[in-house]
Each structure stands twice: as structure tokens, then as C-alpha cells.
Design an enzyme around this catalytic site. Structure first.
Site, short mmCIF file in Angstrom:
data_model
loop_
_atom_site.label_atom_id
_atom_site.label_comp_id
_atom_site.label_asym_id
_atom_site.label_seq_id
_atom_site.Cartn_x
_atom_site.Cartn_y
_atom_site.Cartn_z
N CYS A 113 -39.80 -5.02 12.10
CA CYS A 113 -40.01 -5.30 13.53
C CYS A 113 -40.40 -4.05 14.31
O CYS A 113 -40.82 -4.15 15.46
CB CYS A 113 -38.75 -5.90 14.13
SG CYS A 113 -38.27 -7.42 13.33
N HIS A 254 -38.71 -4.80 21.55
CA HIS A 254 -38.86 -5.84 20.52
C HIS A 254 -37.98 -7.03 20.90
O HIS A 254 -36.85 -6.86 21.37
CB HIS A 254 -38.44 -5.27 19.16
CG HIS A 254 -38.32 -6.31 18.11
ND1 HIS A 254 -39.29 -7.27 17.89
CD2 HIS A 254 -37.31 -6.59 17.22
CE1 HIS A 254 -38.90 -8.07 16.91
NE2 HIS A 254 -37.71 -7.68 16.49
N ASN A 284 -38.36 -14.44 17.53
CA ASN A 284 -38.62 -13.09 16.99
C ASN A 284 -39.90 -13.16 16.15
O ASN A 284 -39.91 -13.74 15.06
CB ASN A 284 -37.42 -12.66 16.14
CG ASN A 284 -37.60 -11.29 15.51
OD1 ASN A 284 -38.68 -10.72 15.54
ND2 ASN A 284 -36.53 -10.77 14.93
N1 ACO Z 1 -26.07 -22.59 15.00
C1 ACO Z 1 -24.74 -22.75 15.15
N2 ACO Z 1 -23.84 -21.87 14.66
C2 ACO Z 1 -24.32 -20.80 14.02
C3 ACO Z 1 -25.70 -20.57 13.83
C4 ACO Z 1 -26.59 -21.52 14.35
N3 ACO Z 1 -27.93 -21.40 14.24
N4 ACO Z 1 -25.86 -19.41 13.17
C5 ACO Z 1 -24.64 -18.91 12.93
N5 ACO Z 1 -23.71 -19.76 13.45
C6 ACO Z 1 -22.26 -19.61 13.43
C7 ACO Z 1 -21.78 -18.75 12.28
O1 ACO Z 1 -21.62 -19.54 11.12
C8 ACO Z 1 -20.46 -18.25 12.82
O2 ACO Z 1 -19.50 -19.28 12.67
P1 ACO Z 1 -17.99 -18.90 12.22
O3 ACO Z 1 -17.49 -18.00 13.33
O4 ACO Z 1 -17.35 -20.22 12.13
O5 ACO Z 1 -18.15 -18.17 10.92
C9 ACO Z 1 -20.74 -18.08 14.32
O6 ACO Z 1 -21.87 -18.92 14.61
C10 ACO Z 1 -21.05 -16.66 14.75
O7 ACO Z 1 -22.01 -16.13 13.86
P2 ACO Z 1 -22.54 -14.67 14.01
O8 ACO Z 1 -23.51 -14.37 12.90
O9 ACO Z 1 -21.37 -13.75 14.22
O10 ACO Z 1 -23.35 -14.81 15.40
P3 ACO Z 1 -23.90 -13.67 16.29
O11 ACO Z 1 -23.36 -13.83 17.63
O12 ACO Z 1 -23.84 -12.30 15.64
O13 ACO Z 1 -25.47 -14.04 16.39
C11 ACO Z 1 -27.58 -13.34 15.51
C12 ACO Z 1 -26.26 -14.06 15.21
C13 ACO Z 1 -28.31 -14.13 16.56
C14 ACO Z 1 -28.38 -13.30 14.22
C15 ACO Z 1 -27.29 -11.90 16.01
O14 ACO Z 1 -26.34 -11.29 15.20
C16 ACO Z 1 -28.54 -11.03 16.06
O15 ACO Z 1 -29.42 -11.25 16.85
N6 ACO Z 1 -28.55 -9.96 15.25
C17 ACO Z 1 -29.61 -8.91 15.30
C18 ACO Z 1 -30.96 -9.39 14.91
C19 ACO Z 1 -31.93 -8.22 14.88
O16 ACO Z 1 -31.97 -7.38 15.74
N7 ACO Z 1 -32.73 -8.15 13.83
C20 ACO Z 1 -33.64 -7.02 13.72
C21 ACO Z 1 -35.02 -7.43 13.66
S1 ACO Z 1 -35.36 -8.69 12.48
C22 ACO Z 1 -36.58 -8.06 11.40
O17 ACO Z 1 -36.80 -6.89 11.30
C23 ACO Z 1 -37.34 -9.07 10.55
#
Ligand code: ACO
Length: 327
Positions: A113, A254, A284
Site C-alpha cells: 500500500c 493511504h 482499501n
Molecule cells: N464482520 C464482523 N465481525 C468481524 C469482522 C467482520 N467483517 N471481521 C472481524 N470481526 C470480528 C473478529 O472476529 C473479532 O471478534 P472476536 O472479538 O469475537 O474475536 C472482532 O470482530 C474484532 O476483530 P479485530 O480484528 O480485533 O477488529 P479490528 O477492530 O482490529 O478491525 C481491521 C480489523 C479493520 C482489519 C483493522 O485491524 C485494520 O484496519 N487494521 C489495519 C489495516 C491496515 O492498515 N493494513 C495495511 C495496508 S493493507 C496492504 O498493504 C495490502
């Protein structure tokens, strides 16, 4: 001495819209979860038969037209992508041919990214050294083709599209004032696609059986390091060029997560009104997200001559970077 200025922009995204409601029919998720945790409402998805290079070419043509540069005067084409048409030849060579940019050298770069910022840094260096005068920098991704629609934690995040930027040599006060790019390969497992390369070739049945050619992400861990890293490099380019955050007209980050954008803005002291956000409509799009957001903002007439624009990105690698540009 010459340096690079952004002389033109363009974008092209698939017509098909994949909404959060559509995703609720594929995985156990909800519009409410996706919107509150990421800010995404919909994303674009390439239809069968659509080819990423065609979108890169369309975005590039717009950027050349906006910058008033003939395709025959392009010296280099850099395509930042992790989802090229095919592993061989590079996307940039395909784009060079489709554009008819006969004089241009062309190559791809994979910096996840952060690809557009890596490209900005490299293109500015080429222009400063006198090795190029006109560089087409394209970020293009069809990430929905690598999203695992059995994994709700990742498949809701990604979208498809391409953005292009024409970088032109200038001696004016416009253009790139400072840029920096970074890497920490120790964090490789945070964001990866383990299959499809020479370790797990795509032509072996077990590669697909083990669902290896799909994007995997350790979301929470990535989130924390992404915020910290982007804030650090933003401070670095501001300090290097002698500006304070309150002089920044726009932060164009980004688009990985609206909460990441808010956290970066808050830590830098840049209010949300000065952060450019379009993740709600595109998700994204990896290396394409900054050039798409920039082009939208430019074409809406939101950027004025003289504005100070801070770009930052973080992605797979781990890679990250920042750039400060006078418009
Ligand atoms: N729908 C419903 N529930 C979900 C979903 C979904 N789509 N996805 C995860 N959950 C649940 C999980 O199972 C978890 O449940 P649990 O607590 O019962 O285990 C809960 O939601 C929380 O999950 P987390 O993974 O902790 O959620 P978080 O708030 O961290 O959000 C996310 C996840 C959106 C992926 C976030 O962590 C994020 O944006 N991370 C950074 C992404 C990024 O910057 N990437 C870099 C670029 S990507 C690239 O280079 C290709």
C-alpha cells in the site's frame, strides 16, 4: 536544480459496486460492523474479463492530458501494484505498449500500500538527477481477485481501481519538498499472500487447496504499527523541509481504515476536515488509494495553487513513507 512536481492526475475504477449489504450474503458480517470498524460502505469490483492494465492506461491518459504532456515525451512509467495482469511481463511494459509511450522505460514495483509513495520518492530522484523529465507514476490494484471471501476479517476491506500521477521536472517552488520511504521486513507476516510465487507456485494443486494465494492480515497488530510509523515519517518530512503541521493544507493518507486516518491526523494535530477521506466509497485499493483520492480532490477543485499537501502510506512488507508537496 530540477525536482518533480505533480503536473497531472487521473483515475479509473470499475463500474461494479460491491456494497456492505452484498458482503453480508457472503460472510457473517454486518454493515454496522464494517462501517464502524473501517469506515467502508462500498468498494468497486472488477467484473470478469476486465483487465487492470486497461484501467491504468485510462488513468494515465487523463494524467497526461491534465499535465499537457504528449505520450511521446514520457521518459519512465512506474506501476506500483501487487496484483498485475500477470507475473511476466511487468504491468508497466503492458501499459507502455497500450499507451504507445515508445521512449519510456517501464517497470513495476511492489511496495504494498506504500507503493505510490515509493514511486514518488524514486521519480523525484530520477528527475533531480537529470535522468528523466516526465515520469508517469501509476498505482493500480485488483485486490478483490485475491480477497478470500471465506475470511470476513479481510474480504470486507479491499477494492479495485487505478490512479495515475504525471511527475514533471520543474525548477519552480512547486512540487516535492521532501519525501522518505522505509521498510521493516521483520513484519512480513503482518500482511501477506503466501501462495502464487516460487515457494508455493500457482500451478500446484496444494497451493489452492491450502488457500495460499489469498491476502492474509494480522489486523490489530498492523493497525498499531501503521499509525505509529506514518506519524513518525510525516514528522520527519515536515522537519526536513522546515514546516509545522498547522501549515499543512491537506493530509492525503493511504485509505486502509478511517480509524487509522483519524488517529494519524489526531497525533499530528491535523483536524479531520483537512484529511482527505474516500474509503467509504472505494475501500482499501492499496497502491491506488492515494492517486485515486488525489485525482478526485483535484477534479473537485478542492486544491489551490500553493497548498501544502502531506501524503503518507503504510503497507505490506512492511513498507511505509511520507511526502510533502507544494501544489
Ligand atoms: N464482520 C464482523 N465481525 C468481524 C469482522 C467482520 N467483517 N471481521 C472481524 N470481526 C470480528 C473478529 O472476529 C473479532 O471478534 P472476536 O472479538 O469475537 O474475536 C472482532 O470482530 C474484532 O476483530 P479485530 O480484528 O480485533 O477488529 P479490528 O477492530 O482490529 O478491525 C481491521 C480489523 C479493520 C482489519 C483493522 O485491524 C485494520 O484496519 N487494521 C489495519 C489495516 C491496515 O492498515 N493494513 C495495511 C495496508 S493493507 C496492504 O498493504 C495490502
Amino acid at each position: 536544480m530540477f525536482h518533480a512536481c505533480i503536473a497531472g492526475t487521473g483515475r479509473a475504477v470499475p463500474g461494479k459496486v460491491l456494497t456492505n449489504a452484498d458482503l453480508t450474503r457472503l460472510v457473517d458480517t454486518s454493515d454496522e460492523w464494517i462501517v464502524t470498524r473501517t469506515g467502508i460502505r462500498e468498494r468497486r469490483q472488477a467484473a470478469d474479463g476486465e483487465v487492470l492494465s486497461d484501467f491504468c492506461v485510462e488513468a494515465a491518459r487523463q494524467a497526461l492530458e491534465a499535465g499537457n504532456v504528449s505520450v511521446k515525451d514520457v521518459d519512465a512509467i512506474l506501476v506500483s501494484t501487487v496484483s498485475p495482469d500477470a507475473p511476466i511481463p511487468s504491468m508497466a511494459c503492458i501499459v507502455q505498449h497500450k499507451l504507445g509511450a515508445k521512449k519510456a522505460a517501464a517497470w513495476d514495483q511492489n511496495a504494498g500500500c506504500a507503493g505510490w509513495l515509493y514511486g514518488l520518492h524514486i521519480a523525484d530522484g530520477l528527475i533531480q538527477s537529470g535522468k528523466a523529465r516526465n515520469v508517469l507514476l501509476i498505482g493500480g490494484e485488483f485486490l478483490t481477485r485475491y480477497a478470500d471471501y471465506t475470511d470476513r476479517a479481510t474480504c470486507v476491506l479491499f477494492g479495485d481501481g487505478a490512479g495515475a500521477t504525471l511527475l514533471k521536472a520543474t525548477k519552480s517552488d512547486r512540487g516535492v519538498l521532501a519525501s522518505t520511504i522505509r521498510c521493516d521486513g521483520e513484519g512480513a507476516a503482518f500482511i501477506s499472500m503466501p501462495g502464487g510465487g516460487s515457494t508455493h507456485p500457482p500451478n500446484r494443486p496444494e497451493t489452492l487447496e491450502q488457500r495460499l494465494p489469498f491476502i492474509k492480515m494480522m489486523g490489530g497488530e498492523t493497525f498499531k504499527v501503521a499509525v505509529r510509523s506514518m506519524v513518525d515519517v510525516c514528522r520527519e518530512v515536515l522537519q526536513e523541509s522546515g514546516f509545522e503541521t498547522d501549515e499543512v493544507s491537506w493530509l492525503i493518507p493511504h485509505q486502509a481504515n478511517d480509524r487509522i486516518i483519524s488517529a494519524v491526523g489526531e497525533r499530528l494535530g491535523i483536524p479531520k476536515e483537512r484529511c482527505v477521506v474516500n474509503i467509504d466509497r472505494y475501500g482499501n485499493t492499496s497502491a491506488a488509494s492515494i492517486p485515486i483520492a488525489l485525482d478526485e480532490f483535484v477534479r473537485e477543485g478542492r486544491i489551490k495553487r500553493g497548498d501544502l499537501i502531506l501524503f503518507t502510506a503504510f503497507g505490506a512488507g512492511l513498507t511505509w513513507g511520507a511526502g510533502l508537496v507544494r501544489w
